[in-house]
Scaffold this active site. Structure first.
Site, PDB file in Angstrom:
ATOM      1  N   THR A 188       0.844  -1.181   0.000  1.00  0.00           N
ATOM      2  CA  THR A 188       0.000   0.000   0.000  1.00  0.00           C
ATOM      3  C   THR A 188       0.887   1.241   0.000  1.00  0.00           C
ATOM      4  OG1 THR A 188      -1.732   1.203   1.207  1.00  0.00           O
ATOM      5  CG2 THR A 188      -0.192  -0.074   2.532  1.00  0.00           C
ATOM      6  N   GLU A 335      -5.370  -2.478   5.013  1.00  0.00           N
ATOM      7  CA  GLU A 335      -4.988  -3.190   6.235  1.00  0.00           C
ATOM      8  C   GLU A 335      -6.139  -3.945   6.899  1.00  0.00           C
ATOM      9  OE1 GLU A 335      -2.265   0.367   5.672  1.00  0.00           O
ATOM     10  OE2 GLU A 335      -4.401  -0.075   5.443  1.00  0.00           O
ATOM     11  N   LYS A 445      -9.014  22.965   8.710  1.00  0.00           N
ATOM     12  CA  LYS A 445      -9.263  23.837   9.863  1.00  0.00           C
ATOM     13  C   LYS A 445      -9.257  25.285   9.367  1.00  0.00           C
ATOM     14  CE  LYS A 445      -9.743  24.673  14.326  1.00  0.00           C
ATOM     15  NZ  LYS A 445      -8.661  24.411  15.281  1.00  0.00           N
ATOM     16  N   TRP A 450     -13.846  23.068  11.868  1.00  0.00           N
ATOM     17  CA  TRP A 450     -13.388  21.943  11.070  1.00  0.00           C
ATOM     18  C   TRP A 450     -14.335  21.783   9.886  1.00  0.00           C
ATOM     19  CZ3 TRP A 450      -8.741  20.153  11.963  1.00  0.00           C
ATOM     20  CH2 TRP A 450      -8.219  20.226  13.255  1.00  0.00           C
TER      21      TRP A 450
END
Length: 547
Positions: A188, A335, A445, A450
């Site tokens: 990956t 994963e 941000k 956010w």
């Protein structure tokens, strides 16, 4: 405490969870089922098992033993499917090479995996020739020619795949060994450093197949897989074992169509000629398939598509539904096996509410069996399941990778506090549905708030005339960061920055997003294409570098 353990009788058989066990039911009940490559070559499951034995005999003749690594460089083919079984069933490790990586990255992964034998399609022979002097462990090459002449190579060529198969015995006795033996490895690529090796054992693959199949087969109708389905992967077989789906298809005895290289017109044609009913792909491929079907006037009704790799835009979901497709999201990462959740509509949902249906199909979904799926704050405490409180997705499951190959520090970071950290920020609703808000590194941000780049991308993609969009955060002296949008227009569309801003401000007025989420006009850039990673995801690292 030992008194409570079950002590088997000496003659009892301890059944290991090995890849070869996925073939037992399929061969017993579905031996006449078909596997076809591009609609040109086809054979039965029984013949598939014979060819698996032949491939193992070929590899044993090249001195492939238990613990050796065999690499495959091919498009989605019958040969790849044979490799999925023969190589791990020998006790060797299958290494699925990402052929879309650069030559130097492929070199790194071949050396890091210690691959000794490479099965390589003629299309990728020039890559091997380019890096041959730096290959440390490769000692034999088998060429996959697809009926073409074998190119001249300076690497040691053992022969051409089909010619070697024709001379090999199908009577290969596959041994039994510890189910924790490594079965497959792939790499990956992240935003920094070398590619990281992810490995899965036989036990991991079998349990992932069981858990995913359990969820996919559970619904009475819609977003499901059943034994009358015809399966065609449209996620590369080199990427996370094509999401583990080929193993599930064989386990369930499904007719399996291997399309070769992904050409949208060919995929649509195979869908029609082979009566394909179930596939999986990234949103980019879905869009290409829809466009190809429109051009050729092909029918898509009844095609179930599981979408992953990146967020499914609601506008794209709706376009697919309008064509009669049954699209829904799957979530996971390299994963995690990879699938850990599915966005299947729950029983009793109101099908008359199209907007709600689209929203649910585009969520991250609900966890699979065997998956401990949590959304936690910085103290590893579960956030409130109110659909508002945000946290990181962390996981436990019997089929998650336990470590990166040869990278102990990265492995410990991945598994901090005993949970696999996804770095995906999400919310969870009371009924267990999860919605990813953003990646930790992609949250913007700005103005003390956010902003979710994923949400802004989704809203911009919904603007008429927009084909694709990517949003990243760029530095700003006043606000710290500001969103920057890269937009691809549909052919012939004249959508402009002010139209996009006006549409976004409507969402601000409706209190769906903050005003800080709206990019300035000069930070809406119209481009001909958005860069993608080797597996089809938007390459936000490269976009940030271009800002």
């Amino acid at each position: 405490m030992q008194d409570h353990l079950i002590t088997p009788t000496p003659s009892a058989y301890t059944y290991p969870l090995l890849v070869k066990q996925l073939l037992l039911n399929a061969l017993s009940i579905h031996g006449d089922q078909q596997i076809t490559y591009r609609g040109e070559m086809r054979y039965s499951f029984r013949q598939f098992r014979e060819r698996v034995g032949q491939l193992a005999s070929v590899l044993r003749g090249l001195d492939v033993r238990h613990g050796c690594t065999v690499a495959v460089m091919d498009w989605d083919s019958h040969r790849y499917l044979e490799s999925y079984f023969a190589i791990p069933m020998m006790g060797a490790t299958l290494f699925t090479v990402n052929v879309r990586l650069s030559a130097q990255q492929i070199l790194y992964t071949l050396n890091d995996s210690r691959a000794e034998v490479v099965l390589v399609h003629t299309e990728f022979v020039p890559v091997l020739e380019e890096i041959k002097r730096e290959l440390k462990f490769v000692r034999q090459v088998v060429v996959l020619a697809d009926g073409e002449s074998v190119p001249v190579m300076t690497l040691p060529v053992a022969g051409e795949y089909e010619e070697m198969m024709a001379r090999a015995s199908a009577d290969f006795e596959f041994p039994e060994f510890d189910e924790r033996t490594r079965a497959a490895t792939f790499y990956t690529t992240g935003t920094t450093g070398d590619p990281k090796g992810v490995a899965y054992s036989h036990r991991d693959i079998v349990l992932h197949a069981m858990g995913t199949a359990m969820s996919l087969c559970a619904p009475r109708e819609g977003q499901r897989l059943h034994r009358e389905d015809v399966y065609m992967p449209i996620t590369p077989m080199f990427h996370v074992l094509a999401w583990g789906m080929p193993y599930i298809a064989i386990m369930l005895g499904l007719k399996t169509v291997l399309p070769g290289r992904y050409i949208p017109e060919s995929l649509v044609a195979l869908r029609k000629s082979e009566k394909v009913t179930f596939s999986h792909c990234v949103p980019t491929i879905l869009k290409m398939v829809l466009q190809a079907a429109d051009v050729h006037g092909e029918e898509l009704t009844g095609w179930k598509l599981m979408i992953g790799g990146s967020a499914l835009p609601p506008a794209l979901c709706e376009a697919a539904l309008d064509r009669g497709m049954d699209v829904f999201t799957a979530y996971g990462m390299s994963e995690t096996g990879p699938i850990v959740s599915l966005a299947q509509l729950p029983p009793g949902y109101d099908s008359r509410d199209r907007q709600e249906e689209v929203r649910m199909r585009c969520t991250t979904g609900r966890p699979l069996p065997f998956v401990d799926f949590r959304v936690v704050d910085g103290n590893m405490q579960d956030v409130v399941r109110d659909g508002k409180q945000q946290g990181e997705i962390v996981l436990r499951s019997p089929f998650l990778t336990r470590a990166y190959v040869g990278k102990p520090e990265a492995s410990e970071e991945l598994w901090a506090h005993g949970y696999l950290h996804t770095q995906d920020i999400a919310v969870m609703t009371p009924d267990g549905f999860i919605q990813i808000v953003d990646r930790i590194k992609d949250v913007i941000k700005t103005g003390g708030e956010w902003v979710s780049s994923i949400e802004v991308e989704s809203l911009i993609t919904g603007v008429a005339g927009v084909q694709e969009c990517a949003v990243v955060g760029v530095l700003d002296e006043k606000w710290g960061e500001r969103p920057m949008a890269f937009v691809v227009r549909e052919t012939g569309a004249g959508v402009c920055a002010e139209v996009i801003r006006e549409r976004l401000m409507q969402h601000v007025d409706a209190r769906r997003i903050s005003k800080y989420a709206v990019p300035d006009a000069e930070r809406i850039s119209f481009v001909t294409e958005i860069p993608k990673t080797s597996v089809g995801k938007i390459n936000k690292k490269l976009l940030r570098e271009q800002c």
